[in-house]
Design a protein around this motif. Structure first.
Motif, PDB file in Angstrom:
ATOM      1  N   UNK A   1       0.820  -1.217   0.000  1.00  0.00           N
ATOM      2  CA  UNK A   1       0.000   0.000   0.000  1.00  0.00           C
ATOM      3  C   UNK A   1       0.855   1.270   0.000  1.00  0.00           C
ATOM      4  N   UNK A   2       2.132   1.129  -0.398  1.00  0.00           N
ATOM      5  CA  UNK A   2       3.075   2.245  -0.524  1.00  0.00           C
ATOM      6  C   UNK A   2       3.411   2.909   0.807  1.00  0.00           C
ATOM      7  N   UNK A   3       3.475   2.117   1.860  1.00  0.00           N
ATOM      8  CA  UNK A   3       3.953   2.615   3.148  1.00  0.00           C
ATOM      9  C   UNK A   3       5.163   1.792   3.563  1.00  0.00           C
ATOM     10  N   UNK A   4       5.942   2.342   4.493  1.00  0.00           N
ATOM     11  CA  UNK A   4       7.065   1.618   5.078  1.00  0.00           C
ATOM     12  C   UNK A   4       7.152   1.960   6.562  1.00  0.00           C
ATOM     13  N   UNK A   5       7.701   1.032   7.316  1.00  0.00           N
ATOM     14  CA  UNK A   5       7.962   1.240   8.738  1.00  0.00           C
ATOM     15  C   UNK A   5       9.358   0.718   9.044  1.00  0.00           C
ATOM     16  N   UNK A   6       9.978   1.283  10.078  1.00  0.00           N
ATOM     17  CA  UNK A   6      11.311   0.820  10.476  1.00  0.00           C
ATOM     18  C   UNK A   6      11.353   0.566  11.971  1.00  0.00           C
ATOM     19  N   UNK A   7      12.334  -0.228  12.340  1.00  0.00           N
ATOM     20  CA  UNK A   7      12.771  -0.386  13.720  1.00  0.00           C
ATOM     21  C   UNK A   7      14.240   0.009  13.724  1.00  0.00           C
ATOM     22  N   UNK A   8      14.650   0.816  14.699  1.00  0.00           N
ATOM     23  CA  UNK A   8      16.046   1.230  14.834  1.00  0.00           C
ATOM     24  C   UNK A   8      16.542   1.940  13.570  1.00  0.00           C
ATOM     25  N   UNK A   9      15.704   2.836  13.010  1.00  0.00           N
ATOM     26  CA  UNK A   9      16.039   3.492  11.754  1.00  0.00           C
ATOM     27  C   UNK A   9      16.753   4.821  11.868  1.00  0.00           C
ATOM     28  N   UNK A  10      16.775   5.414  13.053  1.00  0.00           N
ATOM     29  CA  UNK A  10      17.449   6.708  13.207  1.00  0.00           C
ATOM     30  C   UNK A  10      18.958   6.519  13.092  1.00  0.00           C
ATOM     31  N   UNK A  11      19.700   7.410  12.518  1.00  0.00           N
ATOM     32  CA  UNK A  11      19.326   8.737  12.070  1.00  0.00           C
ATOM     33  C   UNK A  11      18.949   8.813  10.588  1.00  0.00           C
ATOM     34  N   UNK A  12      18.943   7.705   9.861  1.00  0.00           N
ATOM     35  CA  UNK A  12      18.683   7.769   8.421  1.00  0.00           C
ATOM     36  C   UNK A  12      17.206   7.765   8.083  1.00  0.00           C
ATOM     37  N   UNK A  13      16.399   7.080   8.902  1.00  0.00           N
ATOM     38  CA  UNK A  13      14.972   6.942   8.640  1.00  0.00           C
ATOM     39  C   UNK A  13      14.175   7.379   9.856  1.00  0.00           C
ATOM     40  N   UNK A  14      12.969   7.817   9.621  1.00  0.00           N
ATOM     41  CA  UNK A  14      12.019   7.986  10.704  1.00  0.00           C
ATOM     42  C   UNK A  14      11.368   6.639  10.978  1.00  0.00           C
ATOM     43  N   UNK A  15      10.311   6.644  11.765  1.00  0.00           N
ATOM     44  CA  UNK A  15       9.636   5.397  12.120  1.00  0.00           C
ATOM     45  C   UNK A  15       8.766   4.858  10.989  1.00  0.00           C
ATOM     46  N   UNK A  16       8.250   5.748  10.134  1.00  0.00           N
ATOM     47  CA  UNK A  16       7.368   5.294   9.062  1.00  0.00           C
ATOM     48  C   UNK A  16       7.264   6.375   7.994  1.00  0.00           C
ATOM     49  N   UNK A  17       6.675   5.997   6.884  1.00  0.00           N
ATOM     50  CA  UNK A  17       6.486   6.960   5.807  1.00  0.00           C
ATOM     51  C   UNK A  17       5.828   6.313   4.610  1.00  0.00           C
ATOM     52  N   UNK A  18       5.864   7.037   3.512  1.00  0.00           N
ATOM     53  CA  UNK A  18       5.281   6.544   2.274  1.00  0.00           C
ATOM     54  C   UNK A  18       6.371   6.452   1.208  1.00  0.00           C
ATOM     55  N   UNK A  19       6.121   5.630   0.215  1.00  0.00           N
ATOM     56  CA  UNK A  19       7.052   5.491  -0.894  1.00  0.00           C
ATOM     57  C   UNK A  19       6.273   5.370  -2.198  1.00  0.00           C
ATOM     58  N   UNK A  20       6.966   5.691  -3.294  1.00  0.00           N
ATOM     59  CA  UNK A  20       6.444   5.490  -4.639  1.00  0.00           C
ATOM     60  C   UNK A  20       7.636   5.350  -5.560  1.00  0.00           C
ATOM     61  N   UNK A  21       7.412   4.777  -6.725  1.00  0.00           N
ATOM     62  CA  UNK A  21       8.478   4.702  -7.711  1.00  0.00           C
ATOM     63  C   UNK A  21       8.657   6.064  -8.359  1.00  0.00           C
ATOM     64  N   UNK A  22       9.911   6.391  -8.666  1.00  0.00           N
ATOM     65  CA  UNK A  22      10.178   7.603  -9.429  1.00  0.00           C
ATOM     66  C   UNK A  22       9.571   7.423 -10.818  1.00  0.00           C
ATOM     67  N   UNK A  23       9.219   8.515 -11.443  1.00  0.00           N
ATOM     68  CA  UNK A  23       8.595   8.451 -12.770  1.00  0.00           C
ATOM     69  C   UNK A  23       9.498   7.710 -13.750  1.00  0.00           C
ATOM     70  N   UNK A  24       8.952   6.674 -14.368  1.00  0.00           N
ATOM     71  CA  UNK A  24       9.658   5.874 -15.382  1.00  0.00           C
ATOM     72  C   UNK A  24      10.944   5.225 -14.868  1.00  0.00           C
TER      73      UNK A  24
END
Length: 149
Positions: A74-97
């Motif tokens: 559903x184009x979401x992501x979650x992390x464990x122990x992702x700091x400092x590169x990631x937050x706890x969660x977010x959304x993703x999509x493919x770049x155009x083409x």
């Protein structure tokens, strides 16, 4: 002697048999998926860190000892122990083409998957970009990940 009526029945029976033997859509190979759906299926799982580098330095055992990231269809992501590169969660999509680049909360992330979809590499550069409640550390990150069992 063969009559015209007999030939008509024979012709109708032959055409019916021919039509019934034809497959719809060219065969029984199952549903056809496009390249994007196949890439989503490769991504949509939980991944654990084999190695994480920051500007070429291994930081796996410093900042990411228990790191996991889960991509969902559903184009979401979650992390464990992702700091400092990631937050706890977010959304993703493919770049155009480009199915080898994700846009994760506005940040382009280059992805490479192994042929068997058991390994994933994420590579991106943070430029003091906000992630979660804190700001990420500026620099290039490479996450070499394995699919969680």
């Amino acid at each position: 002697m063969v009559t015209v009526r007999s030939l008509q029945y024979l012709l109708i029976a032959g055409l019916t048999a021919l039509l019934l033997s034809c497959d719809e859509e060219g065969g029984d190979d199952g549903p056809v998926t496009n390249d994007e759906q196949q890439q989503i299926e490769r991504l949509a799982k939980t991944w654990t860190a084999d190695q994480v580098t920051y500007d070429g330095v291994d930081v796996t055992n410093v900042d990411f000892t228990d790191f996991t990231i889960t991509f969902s269809e559903d184009n979401t992501w979650t992390t464990e122990d992702g700091d400092p590169a990631f937050g706890a969660s977010g959304t993703w999509e493919f770049a155009e083409d480009d199915l080898n680049t994700l846009i994760m909360n506005g940040i382009p992330v280059s992805i490479t998957t192994s042929t068997d979809a058991a390994l994933l590499r994420l590579r991106f550069t943070l430029d003091n970009a906000p992630v979660g409640r804190t700001e990420g550390i500026t620099g290039e990150y490479t996450f070499d990940l394995s699919a969680a069992p």
